[in-house]
Design a protein around this motif. Structure first.
Motif, short mmCIF file in Angstrom:
data_model
loop_
_atom_site.label_atom_id
_atom_site.label_comp_id
_atom_site.label_asym_id
_atom_site.label_seq_id
_atom_site.Cartn_x
_atom_site.Cartn_y
_atom_site.Cartn_z
N TYR A 87 -48.08 74.65 -59.16
CA TYR A 87 -49.03 74.76 -60.27
C TYR A 87 -48.32 74.63 -61.62
O TYR A 87 -48.98 74.47 -62.64
N TYR A 88 -46.98 74.71 -61.61
CA TYR A 88 -46.22 74.72 -62.86
C TYR A 88 -45.67 73.32 -63.18
O TYR A 88 -45.42 72.52 -62.27
N GLU A 89 -45.43 73.10 -64.48
CA GLU A 89 -44.77 71.86 -64.93
C GLU A 89 -43.30 72.17 -65.17
O GLU A 89 -42.97 73.13 -65.87
N ARG A 90 -42.43 71.36 -64.58
CA ARG A 90 -40.99 71.53 -64.81
C ARG A 90 -40.54 70.68 -65.98
O ARG A 90 -39.47 70.91 -66.56
N GLU A 91 -41.34 69.68 -66.35
CA GLU A 91 -40.99 68.84 -67.52
C GLU A 91 -42.30 68.42 -68.20
O GLU A 91 -43.35 68.33 -67.57
N MET A 92 -42.21 68.18 -69.51
CA MET A 92 -43.40 67.78 -70.27
C MET A 92 -42.96 66.78 -71.36
O MET A 92 -42.17 67.15 -72.23
N PRO A 93 -43.40 65.51 -71.28
CA PRO A 93 -44.29 65.00 -70.23
C PRO A 93 -43.55 64.68 -68.94
O PRO A 93 -42.32 64.56 -68.96
N SER A 94 -44.30 64.56 -67.88
CA SER A 94 -43.77 64.11 -66.58
C SER A 94 -44.44 62.76 -66.30
O SER A 94 -45.26 62.30 -67.09
N THR A 95 -44.11 62.16 -65.20
CA THR A 95 -44.76 60.86 -64.89
C THR A 95 -46.28 61.06 -64.77
O THR A 95 -47.05 60.20 -65.16
N ILE A 96 -46.67 62.26 -64.29
CA ILE A 96 -48.11 62.48 -64.08
C ILE A 96 -48.83 62.71 -65.40
O ILE A 96 -49.96 62.25 -65.62
#
Ligand code: ING
Length: 325
Positions: free
Chosen positions: A75-84
């Protein structure tokens, strides 16, 4: 008292991009597509800045408890932005529209924050805010119809409240429960904030005291109107509303002026954009008169505000035991 009133306009056309529910089975890609559609809708209406809800990329997962927290890592983001999430940044750059987005952050050091970012119209990240006031509980409470275990999934930030110079003015951020605490607004008011961006996920039932349920909408607008007026700032509150995984959540996203008046408010509880022209110069009419803090505030008298966490006395006047910090 400075007394200077609004000068030549500094208009930011702001969009509150409310979301309907995000179900647990909704793929992030589909959520990002919804966010892009909301951004394009706002851009078509001339918006410069689009505000999205708290934890906009996923369902409000603190409504469940998992013994092994790594089961929630997805549910968490490890990077922002990510490919998604990159398509949202690309859409923003393409339309020259900035945005504020709430999401769950998992840092390389393993810290977990409820986070919101501010992105300028060129797609660059101006600033990031991590939620200070984390509500709910930290352990499983099986008696509840649903959990609100934010204190299990997120650690409270010790970074405080930032205000950034962007969009021709002073922009601050807060997340959900933060909006209920007057200190939130004042900490930014003392940094000259002119526009506060807030996302929220608020269930319509408050299990510790159901008598508050009928007042969910009233309390939502009460705290944001008060915070806006008492600090002479615009406030934008944006919901993820509707029935999400069986939990009905408050909508009623709104854009509030420094006067405390509501300039725009959503009427549904799904994906919906409302827009308002926010002339940041309007803030001066309050910050330089009635709420000229440099002239009227008395911090030398407000000694309890930062020296105490809670009250020291009971309603009969007897002293409470001091709790270790
Ligand atoms: N949500 C809530 C909020 O402060 C809450 C906490 C839940 C309040 C239910 C009232 C009822 O709006 C978050 N995410 O902070």
């Amino acid at each position: 008292m400075r007394g200077e009133l609004r000068g030549s306009p500094r208009i930011v056309r702001v969009a509150a991009a409310q979301m309907g529910p995000v179900q647990a089975s909704d793929a992030r890609e589909s959520v990002v597509s919804r966010l892009c559609a909301l951004l394009h809708n706002a851009a078509d209406r001339g918006a410069h800045l689009v505000v999205f809800p708290e934890l906009a990329l996923t369902t409000f997962f603190p409504r469940w408890f998992v013994e092994n927290i790594s089961e929630a890592d997805h549910y968490y983001e490890r990077e922002m932005p990510s490919t998604i999430t990159a398509p949202l940044f690309e859409a923003a750059r393409e339309r020259s529209v900035g945005f504020s987005l709430g999401y769950a952050e998992l840092t390389a050091a393993g810290e977990r924050f409820n986070t919101q970012i501010l992105v300028e119209r060129d797609g660059s990240i101006v600033g990031s805010y991590r939620k200070v006031h984390v509500p709910g509980h930290a352990t499983h409470e099986p008696k509840r119809k649903f959990q609100h275990a934010e204190r299990y999934y997120f650690q409270p930030s010790n970074e405080g409240f930032g205000v950034w110079t962007a969009f021709t003015g002073r922009i601050g951020m807060m997340i959900c429960n933060d909006r209920r605490w007057p200190e939130t607004y004042r900490e930014m008011g003392l940094q000259g904030v002119e526009l506060i961006l807030c996302g929220y996920n608020t269930p319509l039932s408050y299990l510790p005291d159901p008598s508050q349920d009928r007042l969910a909408g009233f309390h939502n607008t009460l705290v944001m109107q008060s915070g806006a007026y008492q600090n002479g700032t615009f406030v934008v509150g944006v919901a993820k509303g509707g029935c999400e995984e069986g939990v009905d959540s408050l909508a009623e996203s709104q854009i509030i002026a420094p006067s405390g008046e509501i300039l725009a408010k959503t009427v549904g509880n799904g994906d919906e954009v409302v827009v308002a022209d926010c002339d940041l110069e309007w803030c001066k009419n309050y910050q330089n008169t009635l709420f000229d803090m440099d002239f009227y505030r008395r911090p030398e008298v407000y000694t309890r505000l930062t020296s105490q966490r809670g009250p020291r006395t009971r309603s009969d006047g007897s002293e409470l035991p001091t709790t270790p910090d």
